[in-house]
Design a protein around this motif. Structure first.
Motif, PDB file in Angstrom:
ATOM      1  N   SER A 129       0.865  -1.176  -0.053  1.00  7.42           N
ATOM      2  CA  SER A 129      -0.104   0.022  -0.032  1.00  7.42           C
ATOM      3  C   SER A 129       0.969   1.205  -0.103  1.00  7.42           C
ATOM      4  O   SER A 129       2.104   1.210   0.607  1.00  7.42           O
ATOM      5  N   LEU A 130       0.349   2.159  -0.467  1.00  7.58           N
ATOM      6  CA  LEU A 130       1.091   3.604  -0.600  1.00  7.58           C
ATOM      7  C   LEU A 130       0.162   4.726  -0.199  1.00  7.58           C
ATOM      8  O   LEU A 130      -0.895   4.873  -0.503  1.00  7.58           O
ATOM      9  N   PHE A 131       0.755   5.263   0.894  1.00  5.06           N
ATOM     10  CA  PHE A 131       0.025   6.360   1.614  1.00  5.06           C
ATOM     11  C   PHE A 131       0.723   7.651   1.196  1.00  5.06           C
ATOM     12  O   PHE A 131       1.934   7.856   1.498  1.00  5.06           O
ATOM     13  N   ILE A 132      -0.148   8.740   0.838  1.00  6.76           N
ATOM     14  CA  ILE A 132       0.342   9.863   0.537  1.00  6.76           C
ATOM     15  C   ILE A 132      -0.551  11.087   1.062  1.00  6.76           C
ATOM     16  O   ILE A 132      -1.945  10.993   0.591  1.00  6.76           O
ATOM     17  N   PRO A 133      -0.035  11.882   1.737  1.00  4.79           N
ATOM     18  CA  PRO A 133      -0.803  12.790   2.328  1.00  4.79           C
ATOM     19  C   PRO A 133      -1.154  13.960   1.431  1.00  4.79           C
ATOM     20  O   PRO A 133      -0.691  14.013   0.415  1.00  4.79           O
ATOM     21  N   ALA A 134      -2.110  14.545   1.992  1.00  5.83           N
ATOM     22  CA  ALA A 134      -2.697  15.754   1.289  1.00  5.83           C
ATOM     23  C   ALA A 134      -1.619  16.726   0.675  1.00  5.83           C
ATOM     24  O   ALA A 134      -1.693  17.162  -0.584  1.00  5.83           O
ATOM     25  N   ASP A 135      -0.564  16.947   1.181  1.00  9.54           N
ATOM     26  CA  ASP A 135       0.389  17.970   0.842  1.00  9.54           C
ATOM     27  C   ASP A 135       1.565  17.390  -0.171  1.00  9.54           C
ATOM     28  O   ASP A 135       2.316  18.177  -0.877  1.00  9.54           O
ATOM     29  N   ARG A 136       1.401  16.029   0.047  1.00  3.88           N
ATOM     30  CA  ARG A 136       2.149  14.934  -0.996  1.00  3.88           C
ATOM     31  C   ARG A 136       3.676  15.508  -0.747  1.00  3.88           C
ATOM     32  O   ARG A 136       4.359  14.810  -1.734  1.00  3.88           O
ATOM     33  N   LYS A 137       4.153  15.834   0.280  1.00  2.00           N
ATOM     34  CA  LYS A 137       5.555  16.115   0.527  1.00  2.00           C
ATOM     35  C   LYS A 137       6.288  15.103   1.142  1.00  2.00           C
ATOM     36  O   LYS A 137       7.157  14.863   1.180  1.00  2.00           O
ATOM     37  N   SER A 138       5.287  13.790   1.468  1.00  2.00           N
ATOM     38  CA  SER A 138       5.936  12.625   1.781  1.00  2.00           C
ATOM     39  C   SER A 138       5.153  11.432   1.373  1.00  2.00           C
ATOM     40  O   SER A 138       3.916  11.489   0.681  1.00  2.00           O
ATOM     41  N   SER A 139       5.726  10.288   1.387  1.00  2.00           N
ATOM     42  CA  SER A 139       4.836   9.093   1.233  1.00  2.00           C
ATOM     43  C   SER A 139       5.427   8.016   1.877  1.00  2.00           C
ATOM     44  O   SER A 139       6.526   8.035   2.207  1.00  2.00           O
ATOM     45  N   THR A 140       4.490   6.921   2.059  1.00  2.00           N
ATOM     46  CA  THR A 140       4.758   5.829   2.933  1.00  2.00           C
ATOM     47  C   THR A 140       4.393   4.622   2.271  1.00  2.00           C
ATOM     48  O   THR A 140       3.383   4.267   1.841  1.00  2.00           O
ATOM     49  N   LEU A 141       5.417   3.766   1.912  1.00  2.00           N
ATOM     50  CA  LEU A 141       5.202   2.365   1.334  1.00  2.00           C
ATOM     51  C   LEU A 141       4.942   1.474   2.688  1.00  2.00           C
ATOM     52  O   LEU A 141       5.870   1.306   3.669  1.00  2.00           O
ATOM     53  N   SER A 142       3.899   0.760   2.470  1.00  2.00           N
ATOM     54  CA  SER A 142       3.685  -0.323   3.758  1.00  2.00           C
ATOM     55  C   SER A 142       3.643  -1.393   3.131  1.00  2.00           C
ATOM     56  O   SER A 142       2.908  -2.085   2.013  1.00  2.00           O
ATOM     57  N   LEU A 143       4.438  -2.575   3.793  1.00  2.00           N
ATOM     58  CA  LEU A 143       4.588  -3.882   3.347  1.00  2.00           C
ATOM     59  C   LEU A 143       4.053  -4.501   4.342  1.00  2.00           C
ATOM     60  O   LEU A 143       4.451  -4.761   5.295  1.00  2.00           O
TER      61      LEU A 143
END
Lengths: 118, 111
Positions: free
Chosen positions: B61-75
């Motif tokens: 899964s890939l989580f991207i917050p509203a400001d898109r300044k970061s992202s988190t890959l979840s395994l």
């Protein structure tokens, strides 16, 4: 899924010789392919963008006369390392995008070609 | 091209969920985020990509917050075979959608 194939997977050559590496998109056409090199324990470094029917675009610091790129067809790009020297020994990887997925389609990478220059 | 920053390495155990966060403060409006996995002596393999909010596929899964300044890959529930280098990349149509790799995160999964 789409596959990108490289040949040869391994090559050993003498210093001063030239080596050609082929990159093929097996089941899709690729107007653009990318060439990378990777040294041990380092990340991939983009070398150039290979454009079908036109000249390649090289990244800053990459010698275009040293690394000749030819993209003669929609499924084949070649990288020729000319007058190879030991410092050219590296893992060379190509990639291509299946444009049926649009400009943001998945970029497929080849298996890589390991060049060793003696 | 937006520069990405991610942890150099992470350790985990089999069966655990692993989250790798990447920062890309200079991401532009039309840029998108993509993640790749690489095993030694192999070409990178696509994991997932997205533009905003959450994207899920069969492996991550890939989580991207509203400001898109970061992202988190979840395994989810990693296994030993997930030991690899994971790269977060930002692609821009302005630059021909080429992918410029950063240092990546070495994930070590232990038993």
């Amino acid at each position: 899924g789409a596959v990108v194939s490289q040949h040869p997977s391994r090559v050993i050559c003498k210093s001063g010789t030239s080596v050609k590496i082929e990159c093929r998109s097996l089941d899709f056409q690729a107007t653009t392919m990318f060439w990378y090199r990777q040294f041990p324990k380092q990340s991939l470094m983009l070398m150039a963008t290979s454009n079908e029917g036109s000249k390649a675009t090289y990244e800053q610091g990459v010698e275009k006369d040293k690394f000749l790129i030819n993209h003669a067809s929609l499924t084949l790009s070649t990288l020729t390392v000319t007058s190879a020297h030991p410092e050219d020994s590296s893992f060379y990887i190509c990639s291509a995008r299946d444009m049926s997925g649009g400009y943001t389609g998945e970029l497929f990478f080849g298996e890589g070609s390991r060049l060793t220059v003696l | 091209l937006a520069k990405t920053t991610q942890p150099i390495s992470m350790d985990s155990y089999e069966g655990q969920e692993v989250n790798i966060t990447c920062s890309h403060n200079n991401i532009a409006t039309n840029d998108y985020i993509t993640w790749y996995q690489q095993f030694p002596s192999q070409g990178p393999r696509f994991i997932i990509q997205g533009y905003k909010t959450k994207v899920t596929n069969e492996v991550a899964s890939l989580f991207i917050p509203a400001d898109r300044k970061s992202s988190t890959l979840s395994l989810p529930r990693v296994s030993l075979s997930d030991t690899a280098v994971y790269y977060c990349l930002v692609a821009s149509m302005e630059y021909g959608n080429k992918l410029v790799f950063g240092a990546g995160t070495i994930l070590r999964v232990k038993s």
